[in-house]
Design an enzyme around this catalytic site. Structure first.
Site, short mmCIF file in Angstrom:
data_model
loop_
_atom_site.label_atom_id
_atom_site.label_comp_id
_atom_site.label_asym_id
_atom_site.label_seq_id
_atom_site.Cartn_x
_atom_site.Cartn_y
_atom_site.Cartn_z
CB CYS A 121 -0.90 0.00 1.24
SG CYS A 121 -2.04 1.39 1.35
CG HIS A 164 -5.85 -2.54 -1.03
ND1 HIS A 164 -4.85 -3.16 -0.31
CD2 HIS A 164 -5.54 -1.21 -1.04
CE1 HIS A 164 -3.98 -2.24 0.11
NE2 HIS A 164 -4.38 -1.06 -0.33
CD GLU A 165 -7.07 1.24 -3.74
OE1 GLU A 165 -7.15 2.17 -2.91
OE2 GLU A 165 -5.97 0.77 -4.10
CG HIS A 168 -7.34 2.74 1.44
ND1 HIS A 168 -6.50 3.11 2.46
CD2 HIS A 168 -6.55 2.06 0.56
CE1 HIS A 168 -5.27 2.68 2.22
NE2 HIS A 168 -5.28 2.04 1.07
#
Length: 217
Positions: A121, A164-165, A168
């Protein structure tokens, strides 16, 4: 309310946009680790928001990512983009994934089948984590003009990046997703894995190269 990106530092401009690339935010940043508010149609059609949409892929390219979420550059809203042009040396086997912008993204379904990957990341430099996620998902959300995208079935690396995003946008970074501390290692350790004990920290993680997916832990 969508916050204004801090435009006071790093500058990287093209002729067709005044979007400035802000500095990255890192693990431990209080706002980075919070759930972000959804985008409204009024916000989306503002000049500020549209300029930030132009900025985000520029930030991804500047910092060498294959995906980036708005909070990583101090834009506190639910937006991310991702894409691979095939030239990223860390993902040489990934092929091309077209650049796509997602606003208010949601995962409407996810496969029971999972896979594992050494994730990295931009906001956690120098560290990799062995993370399990659904192997495929159906992703929905808005495009850059606020129109509802046709739900997209993603699998492989594209599904991995999208999940993954989205993490966030909910204030979650990959170190929070590893099974235990043995599966969180320095990048330098992965590059020196010839010295690892056999099948450490697990059989799948031991045998899987960076940028590749594995079906077993």
């Amino acid at each position: 309310m969508t916050s204004t990106v801090n435009m006071d530092e790093t500058t990287d401009q093209d002729d067709d946009t005044t979007a400035t690339v802000p500095p990255l935010r890192y693990l431990g940043d209080e706002k980075l680790m919070q759930q972000q508010p959804p985008v409204t149609q009024d916000q989306l059609h503002s000049n500020e928001f549209q300029n930030n949409l132009k900025m985000l892929p520029k930030a991804m390219n500047k910092y060498g990512g294959i995906g980036i979420a708005a909070p990583q550059v101090g834009w506190w809203t639910r937006v991310f983009c991702f894409g691979i042009d095939g030239s990223n040396p860390r993902y040489s086997n990934a092929g091309n994934i077209p650049l796509t912008m997602w606003i208010n993204p949601k995962i409407s379904s996810a496969s029971k089948e999972t896979n594992w990957m050494w994730e990295g990341c931009l906001s956690v430099p120098g560290i990799r984590g062995w993370v399990e996620r659904p192997a495929s998902i159906v992703l929905s959300g808005w495009d850059e003009m606020g129109a509802e995208r046709k739900p997209q079935h993603l699998e492989g690396l594209a599904a991995r990046i999208a999940q993954h995003e989205i993490d966030h946008l909910d204030g979650i970074l990959f170190p929070q997703c590893v099974p235990d501390q043995n599966f969180l290692v320095p990048q330098a350790s992965l590059e020196a894995r010839d010295g690892w004990a056999q099948d450490w920290p697990s059989r799948g993680s031991y045998s899987t190269l960076m940028g590749e997916l594995c079906d077993e832990k």
